[in-house]
Scaffold this motif. Structure first.
Motif, PDB file in Angstrom:
ATOM      1  N   PHE A 133       0.827  -1.210   0.000  1.00 25.86           N
ATOM      2  CA  PHE A 133       0.000   0.000   0.000  1.00 25.86           C
ATOM      3  C   PHE A 133       0.861   1.260   0.000  1.00 25.86           C
ATOM      4  CE2 PHE A 133      -3.601  -2.422   2.373  1.00 25.86           C
ATOM      5  CZ  PHE A 133      -3.855  -3.141   1.217  1.00 25.86           C
ATOM      6  N   ALA A 134       1.968   1.233   0.742  1.00 25.40           N
ATOM      7  CA  ALA A 134       2.875   2.391   0.768  1.00 25.40           C
ATOM      8  C   ALA A 134       3.463   2.640  -0.618  1.00 25.40           C
ATOM      9  CB  ALA A 134       3.984   2.164   1.791  1.00 25.40           C
ATOM     10  N   ALA A 135       3.748   1.556  -1.344  1.00 24.48           N
ATOM     11  CA  ALA A 135       4.241   1.711  -2.713  1.00 24.48           C
ATOM     12  C   ALA A 135       3.180   2.375  -3.589  1.00 24.48           C
ATOM     13  CB  ALA A 135       4.617   0.345  -3.280  1.00 24.48           C
ATOM     14  N   GLY A 136       1.909   2.045  -3.345  1.00 25.33           N
ATOM     15  CA  GLY A 136       0.831   2.681  -4.096  1.00 25.33           C
ATOM     16  C   GLY A 136       0.753   4.167  -3.832  1.00 25.33           C
ATOM     17  N   TYR A 182      -2.520   4.591 -10.453  1.00 28.73           N
ATOM     18  CA  TYR A 182      -3.011   3.818  -9.311  1.00 28.73           C
ATOM     19  C   TYR A 182      -2.406   2.419  -9.324  1.00 28.73           C
ATOM     20  CZ  TYR A 182      -6.483   7.529  -9.006  1.00 28.73           C
ATOM     21  OH  TYR A 182      -7.098   8.743  -8.907  1.00 28.73           O
ATOM     22  N   LEU A 183      -2.077   1.934  -8.149  1.00 23.84           N
ATOM     23  CA  LEU A 183      -1.508   0.599  -8.002  1.00 23.84           C
ATOM     24  C   LEU A 183      -2.585  -0.478  -8.102  1.00 23.84           C
ATOM     25  CD1 LEU A 183       1.267  -0.765  -7.320  1.00 23.84           C
ATOM     26  CD2 LEU A 183       0.472  -0.871  -4.950  1.00 23.84           C
ATOM     27  N   VAL A 184      -3.809  -0.161  -7.681  1.00 24.77           N
ATOM     28  CA  VAL A 184      -4.892  -1.141  -7.610  1.00 24.77           C
ATOM     29  C   VAL A 184      -6.047  -0.672  -8.500  1.00 24.77           C
ATOM     30  CG1 VAL A 184      -6.511  -2.337  -6.099  1.00 24.77           C
ATOM     31  CG2 VAL A 184      -4.227  -1.737  -5.252  1.00 24.77           C
ATOM     32  N   THR A 185      -6.554  -1.576  -9.340  1.00 30.78           N
ATOM     33  CA  THR A 185      -7.672  -1.221 -10.217  1.00 30.78           C
ATOM     34  C   THR A 185      -8.969  -1.088  -9.440  1.00 30.78           C
ATOM     35  OG1 THR A 185      -6.654  -2.319 -12.115  1.00 30.78           O
ATOM     36  CG2 THR A 185      -9.025  -1.932 -12.218  1.00 30.78           C
ATOM     37  N   ASP A 186      -9.280  -2.094  -8.607  1.00 30.20           N
ATOM     38  CA  ASP A 186     -10.525  -2.042  -7.828  1.00 30.20           C
ATOM     39  C   ASP A 186     -10.326  -2.777  -6.516  1.00 30.20           C
ATOM     40  OD1 ASP A 186     -11.490  -4.954  -8.121  1.00 30.20           O
ATOM     41  OD2 ASP A 186     -11.228  -4.345 -10.206  1.00 30.20           O
ATOM     42  N   VAL A 187     -11.127  -2.411  -5.521  1.00 28.37           N
ATOM     43  CA  VAL A 187     -10.959  -2.968  -4.176  1.00 28.37           C
ATOM     44  C   VAL A 187     -11.239  -4.463  -4.154  1.00 28.37           C
ATOM     45  CG1 VAL A 187     -11.456  -0.815  -3.000  1.00 28.37           C
ATOM     46  CG2 VAL A 187     -13.336  -2.354  -3.557  1.00 28.37           C
ATOM     47  N   ASN A 188     -12.045  -4.933  -5.079  1.00 28.24           N
ATOM     48  CA  ASN A 188     -12.392  -6.348  -5.070  1.00 28.24           C
ATOM     49  C   ASN A 188     -11.177  -7.237  -5.277  1.00 28.24           C
ATOM     50  OD1 ASN A 188     -14.460  -8.515  -5.122  1.00 28.24           O
ATOM     51  ND2 ASN A 188     -13.743  -8.773  -7.220  1.00 28.24           N
ATOM     52  N   SER A 189     -10.193  -6.768  -6.071  1.00 31.66           N
ATOM     53  CA  SER A 189      -9.015  -7.591  -6.314  1.00 31.66           C
ATOM     54  C   SER A 189      -8.239  -7.828  -5.025  1.00 31.66           C
ATOM     55  CB  SER A 189      -8.109  -6.935  -7.362  1.00 31.66           C
ATOM     56  OG  SER A 189      -7.556  -5.726  -6.877  1.00 31.66           O
ATOM     57  N   PHE A 231      -9.614  -7.695  -1.890  1.00 32.33           N
ATOM     58  CA  PHE A 231     -10.469  -8.511  -1.035  1.00 32.33           C
ATOM     59  C   PHE A 231     -10.371  -9.992  -1.395  1.00 32.33           C
ATOM     60  CE2 PHE A 231     -14.641 -10.586  -0.453  1.00 32.33           C
ATOM     61  CZ  PHE A 231     -14.733 -10.518   0.928  1.00 32.33           C
ATOM     62  N   GLU A 232     -10.551 -10.314  -2.666  1.00 35.37           N
ATOM     63  CA  GLU A 232     -10.563 -11.720  -3.069  1.00 35.37           C
ATOM     64  C   GLU A 232      -9.202 -12.369  -2.909  1.00 35.37           C
ATOM     65  OE1 GLU A 232     -12.351 -12.351  -6.880  1.00 35.37           O
ATOM     66  OE2 GLU A 232     -14.351 -12.312  -5.987  1.00 35.37           O
ATOM     67  N   ASN A 233      -8.131 -11.637  -3.207  1.00 33.57           N
ATOM     68  CA  ASN A 233      -6.809 -12.228  -3.075  1.00 33.57           C
ATOM     69  C   ASN A 233      -6.441 -12.486  -1.619  1.00 33.57           C
ATOM     70  OD1 ASN A 233      -5.407 -12.708  -5.662  1.00 33.57           O
ATOM     71  ND2 ASN A 233      -5.881 -10.554  -6.020  1.00 33.57           N
ATOM     72  N   ALA A 287      -9.199  -4.313   2.021  1.00 34.07           N
ATOM     73  CA  ALA A 287      -9.744  -3.734   0.794  1.00 34.07           C
ATOM     74  C   ALA A 287     -10.167  -2.289   1.018  1.00 34.07           C
ATOM     75  CB  ALA A 287     -10.923  -4.571   0.301  1.00 34.07           C
ATOM     76  N   VAL A 288     -10.810  -2.023   2.153  1.00 27.38           N
ATOM     77  CA  VAL A 288     -11.225  -0.656   2.483  1.00 27.38           C
ATOM     78  C   VAL A 288     -10.013   0.247   2.665  1.00 27.38           C
ATOM     79  CG1 VAL A 288     -12.375   0.753   4.237  1.00 27.38           C
ATOM     80  CG2 VAL A 288     -13.418  -1.389   3.496  1.00 27.38           C
ATOM     81  N   GLU A 289      -8.920  -0.319   3.175  1.00 28.93           N
ATOM     82  CA  GLU A 289      -7.704   0.470   3.395  1.00 28.93           C
ATOM     83  C   GLU A 289      -7.160   1.028   2.082  1.00 28.93           C
ATOM     84  OE1 GLU A 289      -4.402   1.986   5.780  1.00 28.93           O
ATOM     85  OE2 GLU A 289      -6.526   1.484   6.091  1.00 28.93           O
ATOM     86  N   THR A 290      -7.285   0.280   0.994  1.00 24.32           N
ATOM     87  CA  THR A 290      -6.810   0.800  -0.297  1.00 24.32           C
ATOM     88  C   THR A 290      -7.585   2.048  -0.693  1.00 24.32           C
ATOM     89  OG1 THR A 290      -8.331  -0.586  -1.603  1.00 24.32           O
ATOM     90  CG2 THR A 290      -6.189  -1.516  -1.060  1.00 24.32           C
ATOM     91  N   LYS A 291      -8.857   2.053  -0.367  1.00 25.98           N
ATOM     92  CA  LYS A 291      -9.681   3.224  -0.678  1.00 25.98           C
ATOM     93  C   LYS A 291      -9.296   4.396   0.217  1.00 25.98           C
ATOM     94  CE  LYS A 291     -13.177   4.518  -3.314  1.00 25.98           C
ATOM     95  NZ  LYS A 291     -13.135   4.421  -4.784  1.00 25.98           N
ATOM     96  N   ARG A 292      -9.066   4.109   1.487  1.00 23.96           N
ATOM     97  CA  ARG A 292      -8.692   5.171   2.418  1.00 23.96           C
ATOM     98  C   ARG A 292      -7.380   5.820   2.014  1.00 23.96           C
ATOM     99  NH1 ARG A 292      -5.640   6.427   6.541  1.00 23.96           N
ATOM    100  NH2 ARG A 292      -4.485   4.468   6.494  1.00 23.96           N
ATOM    101  N   ARG A 293      -6.457   5.033   1.522  1.00 28.45           N
ATOM    102  CA  ARG A 293      -5.143   5.570   1.139  1.00 28.45           C
ATOM    103  C   ARG A 293      -5.146   6.175  -0.270  1.00 28.45           C
ATOM    104  NH1 ARG A 293       0.011   2.272   3.530  1.00 28.45           N
ATOM    105  NH2 ARG A 293      -0.886   1.561   5.491  1.00 28.45           N
TER     106      ARG A 293
END
Length: 719
Positions: free
Chosen positions: A552-555, A566-573, A575-577, A607-613
């Motif tokens: 997440f810090a790298a993102g 963005y490092l992550v396309t969507d939060v679901n990726s 969560f599922e991983n 998953a929520v943390e990616t959105k917060r950051r």
């Protein structure tokens, strides 16, 4: 040469509808109730006529008008305002136009109608029906002579049916489908007439009777099969505020015909019809609630939800350059924009405008069970509707695979489910003994397979089964050949134990032979990571981004150094991983739901943390916008299974050479991994197993990895 035929031919009874809304309670004898909402306009067969005409279809209507105020008004609206051809219609002297008063209360309505039998029948009005491209008809117990004549003229018949007040549901009515191109009942009607207990099973039966079968499912959307194109589709309903559902089924039918005449794919036709019906219920009912191209265009320009934008993006190329002037809605008191109360619901079951309240209540009771969504069904690992649909086969007649003659053998799989080279070589290898027809099935693969099995026809001999769907198939193991009886156990030592066991039912039946597993890796674009000051060699990325916090810090650093990236396309990726990294998911070994336990809550928190950051985009995977962002380096990273290499090659070919692969944070995970099965419809299971075992031998597994990124379970031994 121009085609001067009508696009749509219609006949039926016309009504003048007066709709009263906003009632706080229904009236009782001797009581007067005041209400704040009222609308009026043509109804009955006019619903179909206006809906079709507003989508630019040349619409010819044969009906009867009274010589009273209501008849004059309805004729002026249809011919003068809506451009409907009334040359087949008649005005009857001294006959009163039927009038219906609709009292809308809560989510239901009560109807009071004044009317008499019309002086001219449908057959008299039609006579020798003119040539037309399509006809929209309502099937009744007594067949209409004009229908056979129209069909003989080459007119494609699109039919619906109403509630049977006798509740006998005579299958004789379905004999009329021999004249029809398409049949569009709602769920309750379809199940009642076919004597089935689910919409999927009913659809399977109807596909044997008519080329195009469509079942509307109200809050669950619609499902359909088009045998002329080999398509299956299912689409969800829209969440809309319902003011009045009168005529929504007619709008659905007319818009489906409009899309069909345009040659659209089946899924687009269904989505368009669901949308049009959903827009219509937001206005006072009857004919004038139909949205037309203007309403659809206006809606599309207001959509902000990314899922809806993705699902309905096809409309950009379908809506005419000039969608026409604003449509004229029913005269309403009070005007739109007032505080008239509405009920936030999904679109209810599309019932014909002539259905009575007690009939609607019967429909609701028949289909009132709460259902999981398809996505929820799969992720919970429950059999649900699939179990019902497949289970109905047990007492049915023998299934017939597509084109099976004994020598013919049909294989179903999806794009990327098997290596193309392997399939091509299999067809060549067995050419002398088997005519192997390998068919790629697009869309919702699982639903199409279940539909064919429930309908007991057109079932493939060999069927691919997606790993995420196995929880639906295993409880129905009796519909598949036990692969152990064909010698599968001799291969067991060559496979990962957990993967092998995924294809075995509780009773020990081996349903699926493993094709692949889906180990997850971190795919990233080398140059973008280097530009952002991040580690960029695979070994360094694996070592330095080995925890979720570091990832997440790298993102955050990526977004800071290269804004808009963005490092992550969507939060679901995420969560599922995270869930897939653990030993438990949503269902335990005893098939008990555990999706509410701590391991799932922790995955959700990350998953929520990616959105917060702020390191996750708002793009939907697979959409043109998302693929464009990947190509431009704005989405340079993804955590995905081995088969994602095929998606990258086909989806963003211009990024070739930019990618590197590292380990994912924390620990390995697995996504997907599929199977090959042999259905009970197969007439030569030993030969089918020979084909399967050859397709999945060591050399072909290696080729599948090259073709489609299918990671062998385990990797084959090579020298």
């Amino acid at each position: 040469m121009d085609d001067d035929r009508a696009d749509v031919l219609l006949t039926g009874l016309l009504f003048y509808d007066l709709v009263l809304t906003g009632l706080r309670q229904p009236p009782t004898p001797g009581e007067e109730i005041w209400t704040g909402g009222m609308g009026c306009g043509p109804g009955g067969i006019a619903n179909l006529a206006v809906a079709a005409s507003r989508f630019g279809l040349r619409t010819s209507l044969a009906t009867v008008f009274g010589d009273d105020f209501y008849g004059v008004y309805c004729r002026e609206v249809l011919a003068g305002q809506e451009g409907v051809d009334l040359s087949l219609s008649r005005t009857a002297d001294g006959w009163h136009t039927p009038v219906t008063v609709s009292l809308a209360h809560g989510n239901d309505r009560a109807l009071v109608t004044h009317g008499q039998e019309p002086p001219y029948s449908q057959d008299v009005l039609m006579g020798d029906p003119p040539e037309a491209r399509t006809a929209l008809v309502h099937l009744e117990a007594e067949p209409r002579a004009w229908l056979a004549k129209a069909s003989a003229n080459g007119t494609q018949i699109y039919a619906d049916v109403g509630w049977d007040p006798t509740e006998q549901w005579s299958r004789d009515l379905l004999d009329q489908l021999a004249l029809c191109h398409a049949f569009l009942p709602n769920e309750a009607e379809a199940m009642a007439y076919t004597r089935t207990d689910s919409a999927v099973a009913a659809l399977g039966t109807l596909t044997e009777l008519v080329p195009v079968a469509v079942i509307t499912r109200g809050g669950d959307g619609a499902i359909a099969v088009d045998q002329t194109t080999g398509e299956y589709a299912e689409v969800p309903a829209l969440n809309v505020d319902v003011l009045d559902a009168t005529g929504a089924g007619d709008v659905f039918g007319a818009s489906f015909v409009a899309a069909s005449l345009g040659g659209w794919p089946l899924e687009e036709r269904l989505r368009f019809a669901v949308l049009a019906a959903g827009l219509s219920v937001q206005h006072h009912g009857g004919a004038l609630a139909a949205p037309g191209w203007y309403g659809v265009d206006r809606w599309l320009h207001t959509v902000r939800d990314p899922e809806l934008r993705r699902a309905y993006g096809f409309l950009v190329d379908r809506i005419p350059a000039d969608p026409g002037p604003p449509v004229m809605y029913a005269p309403v008191t009070p005007p739109h924009g007032s505080s008239t109360p509405r009920s936030p619901l999904k679109v209810p079951h599309f019932s014909p405008s002539y259905a009575r309240p007690e009939q609607i209540e019967q429909i609701r009771k028949a289909v009132g069970a709460v259902r999981l969504s398809r996505r929820g069904l799969l992720r919970a690992g429950l059999a649900g509707t699939a179990a019902t649909a497949l289970g109905g086969l047990a007492s049915g007649c023998a299934a017939v695979p597509t084109g099976s003659t004994g020598r013919n053998m049909v294989l179903w799989y999806w794009d990327g489910g098997l290596g193309d080279t392997v399939v091509k070589n299999a067809k060549a290898r067995y050419d002398r003994t088997v005519d192997l027809q390998a068919i790629k099935i697009g869309g919702y693969y699982r639903s199409k397979l279940i539909t064919t099995m429930a309908g007991r026809a057109h079932i493939p001999d060999i069927a691919g089964l997606k790993g995420e769907d196995m929880a639906s198939y295993l409880p129905n193991a009796d519909q598949f050949v036990d692969l152990r009886t064909l010698g599968a156990d001799k291969y067991r030592s060559q496979y990962l134990d957990w993967k092998w066991r995924q294809g075995i039912a509780d009773d020990g039946t081996m349903v699926g032979f493993p094709i692949d597993c889906g180990p997850v890796a971190h795919y990233y674009q080398y140059a973008v990571f280097r530009k952002a000051g991040l580690p960029y060699e695979p070994a360094d990325v694996s070592r330095e981004l080995d925890t979720w916090d570091k990832f997440f810090a790298a993102g955050e650093q990526l977004r800071k150094r290269i804004p808009g990236t963005y490092l992550v396309t969507d939060v679901n990726s995420i969560f599922e991983n995270v869930v897939n990294q653990g030993s438990e998911r949503y269902v335990d070994k005893d098939r008990h739901f555990i999706g509410d336990q701590e391991h799932v809550r922790q995955a959700w928190a990350l998953a929520v943390e990616t959105k917060r950051r702020g390191i996750v985009s708002d793009l939907v995977s697979g959409t043109p916008d998302q693929l464009s962002a990947v190509q431009d380096g704005k989405l340079p990273s993804q955590l995905n299974a081995s088969w994602a290499t095929s998606d990258i090659k086909t989806g963003v070919p211009k990024t070739k050479g930019r990618w590197r692969v590292a380990q994912m944070p924390v620990r390995p995970a697995n996504i997907g991994g599929s199977f090959l099965s042999i259905t009970k419809a197969c007439r030569e299971p030993e030969q089918a197993f020979a084909v399967i075992s050859w397709i999945l031998n060591a050399a072909n597994q290696a080729q599948g990895f090259v073709d489609a990124g299918l990671f062998p379970p385990p990797p084959p031994r090579t020298t």
